[in-house]
Enzyme design. Structure first.
Site, PDB file in Angstrom:
ATOM      1  N   LYS A  44     -12.670 -85.534 124.527  1.00 48.27           N
ATOM      2  CA  LYS A  44     -13.983 -85.837 125.114  1.00 48.27           C
ATOM      3  C   LYS A  44     -14.144 -85.320 126.538  1.00 48.27           C
ATOM      4  CE  LYS A  44     -15.801 -86.860 122.361  1.00 48.27           C
ATOM      5  NZ  LYS A  44     -15.940 -85.903 121.213  1.00 48.27           N
ATOM      6  N   SER A  45     -13.328 -84.336 126.888  1.00 46.97           N
ATOM      7  CA  SER A  45     -13.416 -83.738 128.227  1.00 46.97           C
ATOM      8  C   SER A  45     -14.284 -82.487 128.252  1.00 46.97           C
ATOM      9  CB  SER A  45     -12.014 -83.379 128.718  1.00 46.97           C
ATOM     10  OG  SER A  45     -11.202 -84.517 128.755  1.00 46.97           O
ATOM     11  N   THR A  47     -13.809 -80.178 125.501  1.00 44.39           N
ATOM     12  CA  THR A  47     -12.932 -79.270 124.756  1.00 44.39           C
ATOM     13  C   THR A  47     -13.705 -78.173 124.023  1.00 44.39           C
ATOM     14  OG1 THR A  47     -11.835 -81.338 124.139  1.00 44.39           O
ATOM     15  CG2 THR A  47     -10.977 -79.297 123.149  1.00 44.39           C
ATOM     16  N   ASN A  48     -14.689 -78.618 123.240  1.00 46.10           N
ATOM     17  CA  ASN A  48     -15.409 -77.657 122.384  1.00 46.10           C
ATOM     18  C   ASN A  48     -16.274 -76.700 123.203  1.00 46.10           C
ATOM     19  OD1 ASN A  48     -14.860 -78.473 119.369  1.00 46.10           O
ATOM     20  ND2 ASN A  48     -15.001 -80.369 120.564  1.00 46.10           N
ATOM     21  N   HIS A  99      -4.711 -81.340 122.201  1.00 48.22           N
ATOM     22  CA  HIS A  99      -4.904 -82.539 123.029  1.00 48.22           C
ATOM     23  C   HIS A  99      -3.543 -83.165 123.344  1.00 48.22           C
ATOM     24  CE1 HIS A  99      -9.179 -82.612 122.333  1.00 48.22           C
ATOM     25  NE2 HIS A  99      -9.109 -83.007 121.092  1.00 48.22           N
ATOM     26  N   ARG A 121     -12.008 -83.926 133.101  1.00 50.44           N
ATOM     27  CA  ARG A 121     -13.358 -84.474 133.282  1.00 50.44           C
ATOM     28  C   ARG A 121     -13.213 -85.870 133.871  1.00 50.44           C
ATOM     29  NH1 ARG A 121     -17.808 -85.697 128.378  1.00 50.44           N
ATOM     30  NH2 ARG A 121     -19.620 -85.827 129.746  1.00 50.44           N
ATOM     31  N   SER A 129     -18.068 -91.145 126.625  1.00 51.13           N
ATOM     32  CA  SER A 129     -18.225 -90.164 125.548  1.00 51.13           C
ATOM     33  C   SER A 129     -17.366 -90.565 124.342  1.00 51.13           C
ATOM     34  CB  SER A 129     -17.824 -88.776 126.073  1.00 51.13           C
ATOM     35  OG  SER A 129     -17.932 -87.818 125.064  1.00 51.13           O
ATOM     36  N   SER A 218     -23.324 -70.491 125.148  1.00 55.75           N
ATOM     37  CA  SER A 218     -22.450 -71.658 125.313  1.00 55.75           C
ATOM     38  C   SER A 218     -23.229 -72.838 125.901  1.00 55.75           C
ATOM     39  CB  SER A 218     -21.265 -71.315 126.226  1.00 55.75           C
ATOM     40  OG  SER A 218     -21.736 -70.986 127.526  1.00 55.75           O
ATOM     41  N   MET A 223     -25.212 -74.739 121.548  1.00 53.12           N
ATOM     42  CA  MET A 223     -24.106 -75.334 120.779  1.00 53.12           C
ATOM     43  C   MET A 223     -24.610 -76.444 119.859  1.00 53.12           C
ATOM     44  SD  MET A 223     -20.767 -75.449 123.242  1.00 53.12           S
ATOM     45  CE  MET A 223     -19.788 -76.230 121.945  1.00 53.12           C
ATOM     46  N   LYS A 248     -24.979 -86.081 125.084  1.00 50.04           N
ATOM     47  CA  LYS A 248     -25.880 -85.904 126.248  1.00 50.04           C
ATOM     48  C   LYS A 248     -25.511 -84.678 127.065  1.00 50.04           C
ATOM     49  CE  LYS A 248     -27.387 -90.594 127.416  1.00 50.04           C
ATOM     50  NZ  LYS A 248     -27.325 -91.602 128.493  1.00 50.04           N
ATOM     51  N   GLY A 249     -24.209 -84.458 127.224  1.00 57.45           N
ATOM     52  CA  GLY A 249     -23.757 -83.281 127.975  1.00 57.45           C
ATOM     53  C   GLY A 249     -24.105 -83.337 129.455  1.00 57.45           C
TER      54      GLY A 249
HETATM   55  N1  LIG Z   1     -22.289 -76.811 125.961  1.00 58.60           N
HETATM   56  C1  LIG Z   1     -22.063 -78.011 126.481  1.00 58.60           C
HETATM   57  N2  LIG Z   1     -22.584 -78.347 127.680  1.00 58.60           N
HETATM   58  C2  LIG Z   1     -22.363 -79.573 128.220  1.00 58.60           C
HETATM   59  N3  LIG Z   1     -21.637 -80.542 127.620  1.00 58.60           N
HETATM   60  C3  LIG Z   1     -21.107 -80.260 126.411  1.00 58.60           C
HETATM   61  C4  LIG Z   1     -21.282 -79.004 125.787  1.00 58.60           C
HETATM   62  N4  LIG Z   1     -20.626 -79.023 124.597  1.00 58.60           N
HETATM   63  C5  LIG Z   1     -20.091 -80.231 124.487  1.00 58.60           C
HETATM   64  N5  LIG Z   1     -20.370 -80.991 125.565  1.00 58.60           N
HETATM   65  C6  LIG Z   1     -20.013 -82.390 125.804  1.00 58.60           C
HETATM   66  O1  LIG Z   1     -18.603 -82.554 125.750  1.00 58.60           O
HETATM   67  C7  LIG Z   1     -18.300 -83.870 125.220  1.00 58.60           C
HETATM   68  C8  LIG Z   1     -17.422 -83.715 124.016  1.00 58.60           C
HETATM   69  O2  LIG Z   1     -16.153 -83.316 124.444  1.00 58.60           O
HETATM   70  P1  LIG Z   1     -15.048 -82.740 123.428  1.00 58.60           P
HETATM   71  O3  LIG Z   1     -15.494 -81.379 123.018  1.00 58.60           O
HETATM   72  O4  LIG Z   1     -13.819 -82.731 124.265  1.00 58.60           O
HETATM   73  O5  LIG Z   1     -14.973 -83.663 122.276  1.00 58.60           O
HETATM   74  C9  LIG Z   1     -19.631 -84.521 124.896  1.00 58.60           C
HETATM   75  O6  LIG Z   1     -20.004 -85.268 126.054  1.00 58.60           O
HETATM   76  P2  LIG Z   1     -21.012 -86.495 126.027  1.00 58.60           P
HETATM   77  O7  LIG Z   1     -20.584 -87.409 124.940  1.00 58.60           O
HETATM   78  O8  LIG Z   1     -20.870 -87.121 127.388  1.00 58.60           O
HETATM   79  O9  LIG Z   1     -22.366 -85.918 125.813  1.00 58.60           O
HETATM   80  C10 LIG Z   1     -20.527 -83.302 124.691  1.00 58.60           C
HETATM   81  O10 LIG Z   1     -21.906 -83.561 124.824  1.00 58.60           O
HETATM   82  C1  LIG Z   2     -11.566 -81.914 112.159  1.00 63.00           C
HETATM   83  C2  LIG Z   2     -11.677 -83.422 112.258  1.00 63.00           C
HETATM   84  C3  LIG Z   2     -11.601 -83.882 113.679  1.00 63.00           C
HETATM   85  C4  LIG Z   2     -10.468 -84.498 114.152  1.00 63.00           C
HETATM   86  C5  LIG Z   2     -10.442 -84.983 115.447  1.00 63.00           C
HETATM   87  C6  LIG Z   2     -11.541 -84.828 116.245  1.00 63.00           C
HETATM   88  O1  LIG Z   2     -11.616 -85.292 117.496  1.00 63.00           O
HETATM   89  S1  LIG Z   2     -10.882 -84.719 118.695  1.00 63.00           S
HETATM   90  O2  LIG Z   2     -10.842 -83.248 118.640  1.00 63.00           O
HETATM   91  O3  LIG Z   2      -9.510 -85.237 118.665  1.00 63.00           O
HETATM   92  O4  LIG Z   2     -11.615 -85.157 119.871  1.00 63.00           O
HETATM   93  C7  LIG Z   2     -12.646 -84.212 115.785  1.00 63.00           C
HETATM   94  C8  LIG Z   2     -12.679 -83.723 114.493  1.00 63.00           C
END
Ligand SMILES: Nc1ncnc2c1ncn2[C@@H]1O[C@H](COP(=O)(O)O)[C@@H](OP(=O)(O)O)[C@H]1O
Ligand SMILES: CCc1ccc(OS(=O)(=O)O)cc1
Length: 286
Positions: A44-45, A47-48, A99, A121, A129, A218, A223, A248-249
């Site tokens: 939840k930092s 990552t994606n 992670h 984060r 988050s 991005s 996204m 929310k981002g």
């Molecule tokens: N393109 C982007 N811009 C800003 N925040 C993003 C983003 N893509 C993902 N996030 C935020 O990153 C968090 C998810 O983190 P992870 O990828 O580590 O699981 C979520 O935060 P929030 O739940 O605060 O909105 C998500 O909204």
């Molecule tokens: C692919 C299923 C999965 C597993 C774990 C997830 O969360 S996190 O990446 O550890 O934050 C998300 C999806």
């Protein structure tokens, strides 16, 4: 938080796609290669967001790749069964996500020249988050309230363990030349400079229009609309219909959820755990 988790070396992992045997094998036997690039975070930092950005840098801003292959296949999680199998078969330089806390990371990394980006984060926002994300997930013990998740988080009793231990552990690498620390907050405040920083670290060069395309594709909105990146493919099987990765981002959302007492408890804990680290590592304004 107990139940519906896999435990390894005192740390809880999601019950899906993780096992103690695999976690041991990853730690002891996974071979990190010098040309690999590793993307490390506490869940939840952002990552994606980081993965999407690095993929777009690799494709010089062309969105074809990020729009055609699921994000977990482009940069597989080394500690999951799915990711580990994919990575073992992958030829050439690989993008690898993880992670894992430093003590469980593949030992081969520490003897390699592979580059690693650690994204940090504000843990208060990580907490909020995580609460919203995990309460719709089918493969962890779901928190019933923010109050409950707050207790779990400050005790380090959430998946991948204590945020404080995770951050402290990886920050011990901060002076290594193959290690770059970024923050979610700097990505939010100045994504252009952050992408330039990543390019410099990875030895990549982008033309101005390529850089613009990285920024565009991005963005939160891009996204959120990209089914290869927004986890909508996992709804039903792994997440409830109302679950969303891109919630929310924003920075500082914790202020909308913490009580005064929770904010004070968190400040005190942060001081206790992190006071001896250079405070310029933590760029958020609380
Ligand atoms: N393109 C982007 N811009 C800003 N925040 C993003 C983003 N893509 C993902 N996030 C935020 O990153 C968090 C998810 O983190 P992870 O990828 O580590 O699981 C979520 O935060 P929030 O739940 O605060 O909105 C998500 O909204
Ligand atoms: C692919 C299923 C999965 C597993 C774990 C997830 O969360 S996190 O990446 O550890 O934050 C998300 C999806």
């Amino acid at each position: 938080m107990t139940g519906k988790c896999v435990w390894f070396e005192g740390i809880p992992f999601p019950s899906l796609d993780y096992s103690p045997e695999l976690l041991r094998e990853v730690q002891e036997s996974f071979l990190v290669k010098d040309k690999d690039v590793l993307l490390l975070t506490f869940p939840k930092s952002g990552t994606n967001w980081l993965i999407e950005t690095v993929c777009l840098i690799y494709s010089k801003g062309d969105p074809k790749w990020v729009q055609s292959e699921p994000i977990w296949d482009r940069s597989p999680w080394v500690e999951t069964k799915h990711g580990y199998e994919l990575l073992k078969e992958k030829e050439g330089p690989r993008l690898i996500s993880s992670h894992l806390p430093i003590q469980l990371f593949p030992k081969s990394f520490f003897k390699s020249k592979a580059k690693m980006i650690y994204l940090i984060r504000n843990p208060r926002d990580v907490l909020v988050s995580g609460y919203f994300f995990w309460r719709s997930a089918k493969f962890v013990k779901r928190p019933q309230s923010l109050e409950q998740y707050f207790e779990w988080f400050v005790e380090g009793n959430v998946v991948f363990g204590s945020w404080f231990d995770h951050a402290r552990g990886w920050m011990s690498m901060r002076d290594k030349e193959n290690f770059l620390i970024l923050s979610y907050e700097e990505m939010k405040w100045d994504m252009r400079s952050t992408v330039e920083k990543i390019c410099q670290f990875l030895g990549k060069k982008l033309e101005p229009e390529e850089l613009n395309s990285v920024l565009k594709n991005s963005s939160f909105q891009a996204m959120k609309e990209n089914s290869m990146s927004n986890y909508s493919l996992l709804k039903g099987q792994y997440f409830e219909e109302n679950g969303q990765l891109l919630r929310k981002g924003v920075t500082g959302d914790w202020r909308n959820y913490f009580t005064v007492a929770q904010a004070e408890t968190f400040d005190k804990l942060f001081q206790e755990k992190m006071a001896d680290l250079p405070q310029d590592l933590f760029l958020w304004k609380q």
